[in-house]
Write a protein that holds these residues in place. Structure first.
Motif, PDB file in Angstrom:
ATOM      1  N   SER A  64      45.312  44.387  42.117  1.00 16.27           N
ATOM      2  CA  SER A  64      45.213  44.849  43.506  1.00 16.27           C
ATOM      3  C   SER A  64      44.945  43.690  44.458  1.00 16.27           C
ATOM      4  N   ASP A 100      42.537  51.375  44.175  1.00 18.68           N
ATOM      5  CA  ASP A 100      43.227  50.111  44.438  1.00 18.68           C
ATOM      6  C   ASP A 100      43.245  49.739  45.918  1.00 18.68           C
ATOM      7  N   GLU A 149      51.825  48.643  41.539  1.00 16.93           N
ATOM      8  CA  GLU A 149      50.735  48.270  40.632  1.00 16.93           C
ATOM      9  C   GLU A 149      50.556  49.350  39.583  1.00 16.93           C
TER      10      GLU A 149
HETATM   11 MG   LIG Z   1      43.800  47.688  40.898  1.00 12.54          MG
END
Ligand SMILES: [Mg+2]
Ligand SMILES: Nc1nc2c(ncn2[C@@H]2O[C@H](COP(=O)(O)OP(=O)(O)OP(=O)(O)O)[C@@H](O)[C@H]2O)c(=O)[nH]1
Lengths: 321, 138
Positions: A64, A100, A149
């Motif tokens: 992140s 995140d 992600e």
């Molecule tokens: Mg993350």
């Protein structure tokens, strides 16, 4: 070669840059709403041109933070960027804490960054089953770069292969055994290796190990994975990371990798969709259709074997169409 | 295996406006909501009202929970409500938790904060209220 289709109003709004419409459409896709189906059909022709950059790697290596750093770099270059960040759903409650977003720093009024958190909703492989479609919506909304992600379970985040055009596998110094599990799965799908937290001691060793592994591994489709060192929090190495990603995107464009890998991915998607729909129809028919219920009775009574029953079901389904 | 879902999960944004650096309470609430089957977008510390509203719209949440300890609630909470109204999103219910004097709590409720939880509130109470607010919002 897209047919000149008139887009439904919601699709038009998304293409025009209406971010609320985009946000609502993503929810509809996640929830499998009927409204999402038409939308995805009509917008498909507008996908397929973005650089979709997947970031996978073990828990807490800094995925992140790297997303945030890349967003910063792209915005400094006036480039719009979309982000999809996936976190796991609890197998017990079905709920999820999506964290995140904490690392994201951007101007609250910047319309050219769109960040969306997603729960995996029971899917394995590091992304949700609808992540591919959500990325397509972001592409249709005009984002030339989409960062994805994954969940962060390390070895099993391999589904990123299905959605990303460039796959970045993130590691950090002193992961120890984690590196072993990486080798087992993620390692084979990496286009770029990123040794993050290079401000910490041990980065040299980690980089050397990876470079060695990368050089040992057979190059895939003619591409040999590159290794870059970053520190997402300093930040440093972010330009190098982006250059490595761009280099792979350029390679893809030049080498016809697109035709190969993309074609395989889409073939798999069609097979999945046919299987899901057919399976659903048959499951319902075995309960609702008296003829098929009798067929099932025969199988239960050992008068007919399941394979022959499957043949009959398929014949009947094909006739019914 | 995830149990079959009869309806889509509630999406809730949990954010901590203000400058104090403690988010233990917010995290405990986030986990309780997760355990009740919700998808909790945890936006973290020191969020401005602008960032909170932006996150709520991008994440298309059904509900917003704000937590504060620093005492700036009378400035920050109404600002969140104003921004939501400006975006045409005043239908998203907002609840709050923290150390908020009764007098302030009454005023905040008049302004449109739908529920306020003090330090004595149980997690059960918070989860039940959150569910009701989210389900009756749309
Ligand atoms: Mg993350
Ligand atoms: N020293 C150092 N710390 C970093 C770096 N990048 C990230 N961190 C820290 O590592 C922790 C985890 O970072 P995240 O970016 O949340 O990691 P992640 O991989 O997204 O984590 P998950 O999504 O939970 O798997 C945070 O405390 C970051 O501040 C770095 O380059 N150097």
């Amino acid at each position: 070669m897209s047919r000149p289709v008139r887009l439904p109003p919601t699709a038009q709004a998304i293409v025009r840059g209406d971010r609320r419409a985009l946000a609502r459409a993503i929810t509809a896709v996640e929830d499998g709403d009927a409204s999402a189906d038409l939308l995805l059909r009509s917008l498909y022709a507008r996908s397929g041109n973005a650089a979709v950059v997947g970031l996978a790697g073990p828990l807490g290596v800094g995925k992140s933070s790297l997303v945030n750093a890349l967003v910063g770099l792209l915005r400094a270059r006036q480039k719009p960027v979309g982000v999809v960040a996936v976190d796991p759903s609890s197998p017990f409650s079905g709920g999820s804490v999506l964290g995140d977003r904490i690392r994201l720093e951007r101007r609250a009024d910047d319309p050219d960054v769109f960040f969306r958190s997603m729960a995996s909703r029971g899917a394995v492989g590091g992304i949700a089953s609808t992540t591919t479609d959500v990325v397509r919506l972001l592409e249709a909304a005009g984002f030339p770069t989409v960062l994805v992600e994954t969940v962060g379970s390390g070895q099993v985040d391999v589904a990123i292969r299905e959605v990303a055009t460039t796959r970045v596998v993130v590691t950090a110094p002193h992961l120890g055994d984690e590196v072993q599990t990486l080798k087992a799965g993620l390692f084979e799908i990496a286009d770029v290796f990123c040794v993050n937290k290079s401000d910490l001691p041990g980065a040299d060793v980690a980089e050397r190990d990876l470079a060695e592994l990368a050089s040992l591994g057979a190059s895939r489709d003619g591409w040999r994975p590159t290794v870059v060192r970053t520190s997402a929090t300093t930040p440093s190495g972010i330009e190098e990371l982006w250059s490595a990603i761009e280099a792979h995107e350029a390679f893809r464009a030049a080498s016809g990798d697109r035709a190969g890998a993309e074609r395989r991915r889409l073939a798999a998607e069609i097979v999945d969709r046919v299987r899901d729909r057919l399976a659903g129809e048959v499951a319902r028919a075995l309960e609702d259709d008296p003829a098929l219920a009798r067929l099932l009775d025969q199988v239960v009574d050992r008068a007919l074997d399941p394979r022959t029953a499957a043949d009959r079901v398929l014949e009947q389904r094909l006739r019914a169409r | 295996m995830v149990p079959p879902r009869t309806r889509s999960p509630i999406r809730v944004l949990i954010a901590k406006p203000g400058l104090d650096g403690h988010d233990r309470g917010a995290k405990v609430v986030a986990r309780a909501l997760r355990d009740a089957g919700m998808e909790v977008i945890y936006a973290g510390l020191r969020q401005t009202p602008e960032e909170i509203v932006r996150a709520a719209l991008e994440e298309d949440v059904d509900l917003i929970g704000l937590s504060i300890l620093s005492g700036a609630h009378m400035a920050l909470f109404p600002r969140v409500l104003t921004l939501l109204r400006k975006e045409g999103a005043s239908k998203i219910p907002v609840f709050a938790g923290g150390i908020i004097p009764d007098e302030d709590a009454r005023r905040l409720k008049r302004l449109g904060i739908r529920a306020i939880f003090g330090p004595g509130a149980t997690l059960d109470e918070i989860v039940r209220t959150a569910e009701q607010l989210a389900r009756h919002a749309s």
